[in-house]
Design a protein around this motif. Structure first.
Motif, PDB file in Angstrom:
ATOM      1  N   HIS A  92      21.996  -1.374  35.464  1.00 60.71           N
ATOM      2  CA  HIS A  92      23.026  -0.229  35.801  1.00 60.71           C
ATOM      3  C   HIS A  92      22.351   1.301  35.301  1.00 60.71           C
ATOM      4  O   HIS A  92      22.899   2.402  35.430  1.00 60.71           O
ATOM      5  N   LEU A  93      21.406   1.162  34.483  1.00 62.88           N
ATOM      6  CA  LEU A  93      21.005   2.368  33.844  1.00 62.88           C
ATOM      7  C   LEU A  93      19.766   3.170  34.739  1.00 62.88           C
ATOM      8  O   LEU A  93      19.091   2.775  35.741  1.00 62.88           O
ATOM      9  N   THR A  94      19.854   4.532  34.447  1.00 59.31           N
ATOM     10  CA  THR A  94      18.682   5.360  35.214  1.00 59.31           C
ATOM     11  C   THR A  94      17.641   5.627  33.875  1.00 59.31           C
ATOM     12  O   THR A  94      17.902   5.210  32.740  1.00 59.31           O
ATOM     13  N   VAL A  95      16.197   6.252  34.384  1.00 59.20           N
ATOM     14  CA  VAL A  95      15.616   6.366  33.425  1.00 59.20           C
ATOM     15  C   VAL A  95      15.900   6.841  31.997  1.00 59.20           C
ATOM     16  O   VAL A  95      15.693   6.730  30.928  1.00 59.20           O
ATOM     17  N   GLY A  96      16.724   8.165  32.362  1.00 61.12           N
ATOM     18  CA  GLY A  96      17.294   8.688  31.166  1.00 61.12           C
ATOM     19  C   GLY A  96      18.213   7.914  30.443  1.00 61.12           C
ATOM     20  O   GLY A  96      18.296   7.982  29.039  1.00 61.12           O
ATOM     21  N   ASP A  97      19.249   7.211  30.967  1.00 62.11           N
ATOM     22  CA  ASP A  97      20.092   6.368  30.231  1.00 62.11           C
ATOM     23  C   ASP A  97      19.373   5.330  29.391  1.00 62.11           C
ATOM     24  O   ASP A  97      19.635   5.057  28.171  1.00 62.11           O
ATOM     25  N   PHE A  98      18.132   4.854  30.084  1.00 61.71           N
ATOM     26  CA  PHE A  98      17.509   3.856  29.583  1.00 61.71           C
ATOM     27  C   PHE A  98      16.912   4.349  27.952  1.00 61.71           C
ATOM     28  O   PHE A  98      16.743   3.582  26.982  1.00 61.71           O
ATOM     29  N   ARG A  99      16.445   5.675  28.015  1.00 63.31           N
ATOM     30  CA  ARG A  99      15.899   6.314  26.590  1.00 63.31           C
ATOM     31  C   ARG A  99      16.943   6.199  25.588  1.00 63.31           C
ATOM     32  O   ARG A  99      16.842   5.641  24.485  1.00 63.31           O
ATOM     33  N   ASN A 100      18.206   6.764  26.209  1.00 63.63           N
ATOM     34  CA  ASN A 100      19.376   6.579  25.363  1.00 63.63           C
ATOM     35  C   ASN A 100      19.710   4.991  24.796  1.00 63.63           C
ATOM     36  O   ASN A 100      19.891   4.952  23.538  1.00 63.63           O
ATOM     37  N   MET A 123       8.902   0.798  34.745  1.00 65.50           N
ATOM     38  CA  MET A 123       9.881   1.388  33.991  1.00 65.50           C
ATOM     39  C   MET A 123       9.623   1.791  32.403  1.00 65.50           C
ATOM     40  O   MET A 123      10.216   2.760  31.938  1.00 65.50           O
ATOM     41  N   ALA A 124       8.814   1.154  31.898  1.00 62.56           N
ATOM     42  CA  ALA A 124       8.256   1.356  30.635  1.00 62.56           C
ATOM     43  C   ALA A 124       7.503   2.779  30.599  1.00 62.56           C
ATOM     44  O   ALA A 124       7.815   3.590  29.863  1.00 62.56           O
ATOM     45  N   ALA A 125       6.561   2.976  31.560  1.00 62.94           N
ATOM     46  CA  ALA A 125       5.856   4.073  31.523  1.00 62.94           C
ATOM     47  C   ALA A 125       6.836   5.183  31.883  1.00 62.94           C
ATOM     48  O   ALA A 125       6.621   6.153  31.403  1.00 62.94           O
ATOM     49  N   ALA A 126       7.744   5.200  32.794  1.00 64.22           N
ATOM     50  CA  ALA A 126       8.636   6.199  33.215  1.00 64.22           C
ATOM     51  C   ALA A 126       9.590   6.765  31.980  1.00 64.22           C
ATOM     52  O   ALA A 126       9.529   7.752  31.865  1.00 64.22           O
ATOM     53  N   VAL A 127      10.025   5.833  31.011  1.00 64.61           N
ATOM     54  CA  VAL A 127      10.917   6.339  30.184  1.00 64.61           C
ATOM     55  C   VAL A 127      10.071   6.924  29.113  1.00 64.61           C
ATOM     56  O   VAL A 127      10.484   7.751  28.414  1.00 64.61           O
ATOM     57  N   SER A 128       8.779   6.319  28.843  1.00 62.43           N
ATOM     58  CA  SER A 128       7.721   7.022  27.769  1.00 62.43           C
ATOM     59  C   SER A 128       7.576   8.347  28.142  1.00 62.43           C
ATOM     60  O   SER A 128       7.485   9.258  27.458  1.00 62.43           O
ATOM     61  N   LYS A 129       7.563   8.694  29.381  1.00 59.79           N
ATOM     62  CA  LYS A 129       7.325  10.010  29.785  1.00 59.79           C
ATOM     63  C   LYS A 129       8.280  10.983  29.421  1.00 59.79           C
ATOM     64  O   LYS A 129       8.019  12.402  29.220  1.00 59.79           O
ATOM     65  N   ILE A 130       9.634  10.721  29.330  1.00 62.45           N
ATOM     66  CA  ILE A 130      10.698  11.534  28.838  1.00 62.45           C
ATOM     67  C   ILE A 130      11.137  11.195  27.499  1.00 62.45           C
ATOM     68  O   ILE A 130      12.086  11.706  26.950  1.00 62.45           O
ATOM     69  N   MET A 131      10.152  10.565  26.508  1.00 63.98           N
ATOM     70  CA  MET A 131      10.474  10.518  25.227  1.00 63.98           C
ATOM     71  C   MET A 131       9.466  11.216  24.433  1.00 63.98           C
ATOM     72  O   MET A 131       8.361  11.702  24.757  1.00 63.98           O
ATOM     73  N   ARG A 132       9.728  11.700  23.306  1.00 65.76           N
ATOM     74  CA  ARG A 132       8.954  12.491  22.428  1.00 65.76           C
ATOM     75  C   ARG A 132       8.238  11.482  21.508  1.00 65.76           C
ATOM     76  O   ARG A 132       8.613  10.264  21.512  1.00 65.76           O
ATOM     77  N   ASN A 133       7.246  11.750  20.829  1.00 66.19           N
ATOM     78  CA  ASN A 133       6.543  11.018  20.093  1.00 66.19           C
ATOM     79  C   ASN A 133       7.368  10.106  18.986  1.00 66.19           C
ATOM     80  O   ASN A 133       7.136   9.003  18.519  1.00 66.19           O
ATOM     81  N   GLN A 134       8.401  10.787  18.615  1.00 69.11           N
ATOM     82  CA  GLN A 134       9.057  10.310  17.232  1.00 69.11           C
ATOM     83  C   GLN A 134       9.962   9.054  18.182  1.00 69.11           C
ATOM     84  O   GLN A 134      10.197   7.891  17.536  1.00 69.11           O
ATOM     85  N   ASP A 135      10.381   9.468  19.444  1.00 67.11           N
ATOM     86  CA  ASP A 135      11.220   8.335  20.156  1.00 67.11           C
ATOM     87  C   ASP A 135      10.183   6.966  20.374  1.00 67.11           C
ATOM     88  O   ASP A 135      10.518   6.011  20.196  1.00 67.11           O
ATOM     89  N   LEU A 136       8.849   7.189  20.645  1.00 66.32           N
ATOM     90  CA  LEU A 136       7.973   6.276  20.848  1.00 66.32           C
ATOM     91  C   LEU A 136       7.876   5.476  19.493  1.00 66.32           C
ATOM     92  O   LEU A 136       7.584   4.186  19.771  1.00 66.32           O
TER      93      LEU A 136
END
Lengths: 467, 297
Positions: A92-100, A123-136
């Protein structure tokens, strides 16, 4: 068929031709995407692409294959292996929700393990693109991926090293000298792995025997690998050679892998052959893969995708074959793909994150070449970040300098540094051996012994006559 | 062994076993093993870190390698060098061409352009073919292409002696190789040999190229063989011999392997992953076990 993506910012409407275009434009800047002509034209376009990507539902990735199912066996692998039940947690998630979701306290290592087969590389690549280094770093640290052969790699709080004793002419004593150096600096638990100077079956067998002899004589709980072409290793197994791990460089498209001279069937055949030898003692993960951003572009096999998405797709190939070890050789290919220390650092963190999220036992060859804008300080930074992120293993090589492949990677000393500052321990079986051999005086504080163990002093003594 | 001897031996073992301590630096007694390898082994340590002297030595090597990347090829000197190779059947002054790259910064970031011949180069090669009479009828068995790559030093130092050795071994075979005049390429990548081989109507192209400089090897020459060269082939179609230089793979040995691969390529009409280098198979299989010092009793 594929739809286009739009985002309106003030009076301006940005349009992206399709999901692959959106993915490429959302990628943090790197020279390979510029070379491929797929990157965002401005910083603003990149930011807008990231905002647009954040709104894309994860479900779309199952319907919009970046490379057609009919023409690419990696796409077929990704879609055929996708686990709908595992995906139900996140469908049910979007890429942005997935990060959260990934960052939320709800998502524990157990949850990530349950979901991994529902996540596709895209999906993994997509969410990584909207993550900062600390998120990764934060999310990768929650992904626990362990594998085993003669020891156990990837346990939380552990960091292993590949002892890489390369020699430009495969001289047996030159290689043995580097192996000894590495062992006495507490390195070599991930694998003792040689890149042979020539791609030759007989030579590979000679090197396999060399390492097998050393491992047996000193009773070292580790495994060996000659990093030769998979078809060579199959021949070696047929010839009765002592093969622990099968190696292959892999990429994220069928065409990339064809350019490397293999397909998925070849890997399956090799895995079966290696399993038949039953040489593992605590586990049966028999494959070792290397990857790296830029390989698909370099092989002209990227289908217009950005290089990080291609790279993530390679992890689907790796995951299929239950490897003991996978590592991205992050700065190896050169500045045309990752220009400088900043791009290498970002790519290393992305690769580690995406692989771990997909359940791949990921390590990193933290490295650069002499024609890139990078130096040892950049390597120190990335090594430290990856250590914090829970990277499974890094390279260990005498003085950081590979005299065969002509590049710089992490040294035996570097591995001890990161172990000491972060308290990361070697594989448990190997750590026990280091203590037993008196190589480590105090393994809790990573203090080396001031004497050479008897077992290793003897062969040194035997050489004295030649001095 | 009398007791005196045993004592001496024990002293020797002691001296091997104990690291010498100089101030805060612990040295490694196995540093002597560097006679077997250029690898940076036995560096010693300050705590678990590099001693100052080794840290600075590394920085110097890195600086030298960085400089080697930017050193331009002395193309006039190389052309004269290569025109003095006597064993070439048709002694012709080498043809000089450029890739589509103009400068070093572009070269590093645009490998796609480094793989393509500049229009002027294309004309040079076509002109040569036309001068041979009916262009369509001219066919070469082998085209040798010398490319600066990432280390002009490698090409400058090693191209001529290697080609000399290669041609002398080929002549001993009496197999009659019709070899095109040598082409020298500036700012080129490996795949530029495909364009050149195709234009010269060569059965196989041999690219000799400066490999990226390492800290201990700023002058390493790489060799790539491609059967039936034409624009757009990928690396699975090539065989490679690496690290050709006096301190690496010596010219004689490199030439031996190249001749083997050339002969097999001609027989099988292919290069690449289906052509394996088996030059050492016999040697290695019939050797006694090649013991290293860690295993020797």
């Amino acid at each position: 068929m594929s739809q286009s993506y739009r985002y309106t910012l003030g009076s301006q409407t940005y349009q992206f031709r399709h999901l692959a275009d959106l993915m490429a434009k959302a990628t943090p800047q790197r020279s390979g995407d510029r070379l491929a002509g797929v990157m965002a034209q401005s910083a603003k376009e990149r930011a807008v692409a990231q905002m647009t990507l954040a709104d894309v539902p994860l479900k779309i990735f199952l319907n919009e294959a970046f490379i057609p199912y009919e023409t690419d066996e990696v796409t077929r692998l990704i879609l055929d292996e996708h686990d709908t039940r595992a995906f139900a947690y996140i469908s049910h998630l979007t890429v942005g929700d997935f990060r959260n979701w990934l960052l939320s306290d709800y998502v524990t290592p157990q949850v990530l393990a349950a979901v991994k087969m529902g996540i596709t590389p895209e999906m993994a690549a997509a969410v990584s693109k909207i993550m900062r280094n600390q998120d990764l770093i934060l999310v990768a640290k929650k992904c626990h991926v362990t594998s085993a052969f003669r020891n156990t790699i990837g346990l939380p709080g552990h960091l292993s090293t590949r002892l890489q004793p390369n020699h430009p002419t495969d001289d047996v004593n030159g290689i043995a000298a580097s192996i000894l150096d590495g062992l006495l600096y507490g390195n070599g638990d991930a694998v003792i792995g040689i890149n042979p100077a020539t791609d030759n079956v007989a030579q590979a067998i000679k090197l396999m025997k060399l390492m097998d002899d050393v491992i047996q004589k000193y009773d070292i709980p580790t495994q060996s690998c000659v990093l030769t072409h998979v078809t060579n290793t199959i021949e070696c197994i047929e010839a009765g050679a002592p093969v622990d791990l099968v190696f292959q460089s892999i990429g994220g498209t069928e065409a990339t892998n064809s350019s490397f001279g293999f397909n998925l069937n070849t890997l399956a055949e090799a895995q079966d052959a290696a399993l038949s030898l039953k040489r593992g003692t605590v586990g049966n993960n028999v494959m070792y893969f290397e990857t790296g951003q830029g390989s698909s572009l370099s092989a002209n096999a990227h289908h217009g995708l950005d290089q990080q998405t291609c790279e993530a797709r390679a992890y689907a190939v790796a995951r299929k074959f239950n490897p003991l070890l996978v590592n991205t050789v992050v700065g190896f290919i050169g500045p045309e793909y990752l220009f400088d220390g900043k791009e290498i650092t970002r790519a290393g963190l992305e690769d580690h994150f995406c692989a771990k999220l997909l359940g791949v036992p990921m390590g990193c060859d933290v490295c650069y070449t002499n024609h890139a804008e990078a130096d040892q300080n950049d390597m120190d930074n990335l090594l430290t970040l990856l250590g914090v992120a829970g990277c499974s293993f890094v390279m260990g090589i005498p003085g950081s300098d590979d005299i065969m492949l002509n590049y710089q990677t992490t040294s035996f000393h570097d591995a001890l540094y990161v172990r000491r500052v972060l308290g990361s321990r070697p594989a448990p079986e190997f750590e026990h051996w280091l203590s037993k051999m008196n190589i480590m005086k105090n393994s809790a504080d990573f203090v080396l012994s001031n004497t050479v163990p008897n077992a290793f002093a003897k062969p040194l003594y035997a050489l004295q006559g030649d001095y | 062994m009398d007791s005196n001897c045993v004592d001496k031996q024990n002293n020797l073992v002691d001296s091997i076993q104990s690291h010498h301590q100089h101030g805060n630096v612990v040295s490694n007694p196995w540093r002597d093993l560097r006679r077997f390898t250029d690898a940076r082994i036995g560096l010693g340590r300050a705590g678990i870190s590099l001693p100052t002297s080794e840290l600075l030595a590394f920085q110097l090597s890195h600086a030298q390698a960085r400089d080697a990347v930017n050193l331009p090829l002395n193309i006039d000197a190389l052309a004269i060098d290569l025109s003095n190779i006597l064993l070439l059947d048709n002694v012709t002054y080498p043809m000089r061409v450029n890739s589509q790259v103009d400068d070093r910064i572009t070269y590093l970031q645009r490998p796609d352009l480094g793989r393509k011949l500049a229009e002027s180069g294309r004309k040079t090669l076509l002109h040569h073919m036309n001068s041979q009479g009916q262009a369509a009828d001219t066919q070469y068995d082998l085209a040798i292409v010398v490319v600066d790559g990432l280390s002009s030093l490698a090409v400058q130092n090693n191209a001529k002696p290697f080609i000399n050795e290669l041609l002398s071994q080929l002549h001993q075979q009496h197999s009659g190789w019709n070899i095109a005049p040598i082409t020298i390429v500036e700012q080129g990548r490996v795949a530029i040999g495909d364009d050149i081989g195709q234009l010269l109507n060569a059965q196989v192209v041999m690219v000799l190229i400066g490999e990226r400089p390492g800290l201990s090897s700023p002058d390493s020459l790489g060799l790539y063989l491609t059967w039936a060269p034409k624009t757009g082939l990928n690396d699975a179609c090539r065989n490679c011999i690496s690290n050709i230089r006096p301190a690496g793979l010596p010219y004689t040995e490199a030439a031996k392997r190249a001749v083997y691969l050339l002969t097999q390529a001609k027989k099988l009409k292919l290069t690449g992953v289906n052509l394996k280098d088996r030059t050492q198979d016999d040697v290695i299989e019939h050797q006694q076990q090649t013991q290293n010092f860690l295993i020797a009793e």
